[in-house]
Enzyme design. Structure first.
Site, short mmCIF file in Angstrom:
data_model
loop_
_atom_site.label_atom_id
_atom_site.label_comp_id
_atom_site.label_asym_id
_atom_site.label_seq_id
_atom_site.Cartn_x
_atom_site.Cartn_y
_atom_site.Cartn_z
N CYS A 111 0.81 -1.23 0.00
CA CYS A 111 0.00 0.00 0.00
C CYS A 111 0.85 1.27 0.00
O CYS A 111 0.31 2.36 -0.22
CB CYS A 111 -0.96 0.00 1.18
SG CYS A 111 -1.99 -1.46 1.25
N HIS B 283 -2.95 7.12 2.60
CA HIS B 283 -3.42 5.85 2.04
C HIS B 283 -4.83 5.58 2.54
O HIS B 283 -5.11 5.71 3.74
CB HIS B 283 -2.46 4.73 2.46
CG HIS B 283 -3.00 3.36 2.22
ND1 HIS B 283 -3.55 3.00 1.01
CD2 HIS B 283 -3.12 2.28 3.04
CE1 HIS B 283 -3.96 1.74 1.08
NE2 HIS B 283 -3.71 1.30 2.30
N ASN C 89 -10.11 -0.14 0.29
CA ASN C 89 -8.65 -0.07 0.28
C ASN C 89 -8.15 -0.71 -1.02
O ASN C 89 -8.25 -1.92 -1.19
CB ASN C 89 -8.12 -0.81 1.51
CG ASN C 89 -6.60 -0.78 1.61
OD1 ASN C 89 -5.92 -0.44 0.65
ND2 ASN C 89 -6.09 -1.15 2.76
#
Ligand code: UT7
Length: 303
Positions: A97, A230, A260
């Site tokens: 990520c 993020h 996500n």
């Protein structure tokens, strides 16, 4: 698109649990035939169009992904062929990520060195392929997607400062631990996570790396026009913004619509905020990512 209600018909969860614990309302899932390079291709075409340049003008392609099309060739090479951008160097970055901030920092340094003038940086993921759809603790959290930017040599500031970090001692709290052996994946091929451990570390390191990056160019959190963390969980975003003293109104939040998307989450959020007119030329934007590894980093950029 897959809503929380859709997932509640597959696993023991509810729209209410997912919304209150994560802020996620829905996610996009790639069709079975779509690969990371296909999503990257769409994002890259939009970035090229926004920048007003042709694929043939690219000097460098970097793709951040942890869900590549193949073991090899790299997704960046597959993307290069789809774009028809022959001969320029193309490679993948695997920092989960945090992959997009890693890739952006690498591209910036290549451009600063004078080696290249125009770089395409893409974050693309099909995390739906590595989810255990019977594990409610993880399958509700992720989505598929891609986002892209073009970085070009210029005398304007652009990237003002960037910092990357990793700490492999935390590898076990977020991983897809399957291994390749004899041409097959052995062991566990699905994403596994200690959610609370990731949560606590994420908030701490995002705050630290944001401050470290701003300090490099003698800036303060108050100088940030837009924070793009993020997009993992709305509670992580809120806690990070609060620790930094940045108002939620200056924090771009798209986890509600995308969930996500790992390396794609920051460029997707950037794209949404540029296209809806919030982020404008001249704005100072702080991008901060954290992911499996553990990896984390931030890029402070003047758009
Ligand atoms: O890119 C970084 C990727 N990682 C992350 O973003 C993860 C960061 N961590 C998180 O976002 C949170 O830790 C989660 C959203 C994963 C979990 O939230 P939490 O507040 O830490 O919940 P929990 O793990 O403590 O679980 C609370 C309860 C448990 O039930 P009991 O033991 O209290 O009866 C879980 O079994 O919630 C249960 N639970 C669920 N219930 C309904 C876990 N997942 C679900 C679910 N639906 N999907």
């Amino acid at each position: 698109m897959s809503s929380n209600a859709d997932l509640a018909s597959r696993v023991d969860t509810s729209d209410e649990w997912i919304r209150t614990r994560t802020g996620i309302h829905q996610r996009h899932l790639a069709d079975p035939g779509q690969m990371s390079s296909d999503l990257a291709h769409q994002a890259a075409l939009q970035a090229l169009s926004a920048a007003g340049i042709a694929a043939a003008d690219l000097d460098l392609i970097i793709v951040a992904t942890s869900t590549p099309d193949f073991i090899f060739p790299s997704t960046a090479c597959v993307l290069q062929a789809k774009l028809g951008a022959a001969r320029c160097p193309a490679f993948d970055v695997q920092a989960v990520c945090a992959g997009f901030v890693y890739a952006l920092d690498i591209a910036d340094k290549f451009i600063r060195s004078g080696a290249y003038k125009r770089a395409l940086v893409v974050g693309t993921e099909v995390f739906s392929r590595i989810l255990d759809w019977s594990d409610r603790g993880t399958c509700v959290l992720f989505g598929d997607g891609a986002g892209a930017v073009i970085l070009a040599a210029a005398d304007r500031p652009g990237v003002r400062a960037s910092v990357l970090h990793a700490d492999g001692s935390h590898a076990g709290i977020l991983s897809t631990p399957g291994q390749l052996c004899g041409g097959k994946v052995t062991g566990d091929p699905f994403l596994r996570m200690d959610g609370q451990a990731v949560f606590k570390l994420a908030v701490r390191v995002l705050d630290e790396v944001a401050r470290e990056t701003l300090a490099l160019c003698e800036m303060q959190p108050a100088d940030v026009d837009w924070l793009i963390p993020h997009q993992a969980n709305v509670r992580i975003l809120d806690a990070t913004a609060k620790k930094l003293g940045i108002s939620p109104a200056k924090t771009i939040m798209t986890v509600d619509r995308h969930a996500n998307t790992s390396a794609a989450s920051i460029p997707l959020a950037l794209d949404v905020a540029v296209r809806d007119g919030r982020i404008k030329a001249g704005d100072k934007v702080l991008l901060a990512g954290v992911g499996g590894g553990l990896t984390w980093g931030a890029v402070f950029v003047e758009i």
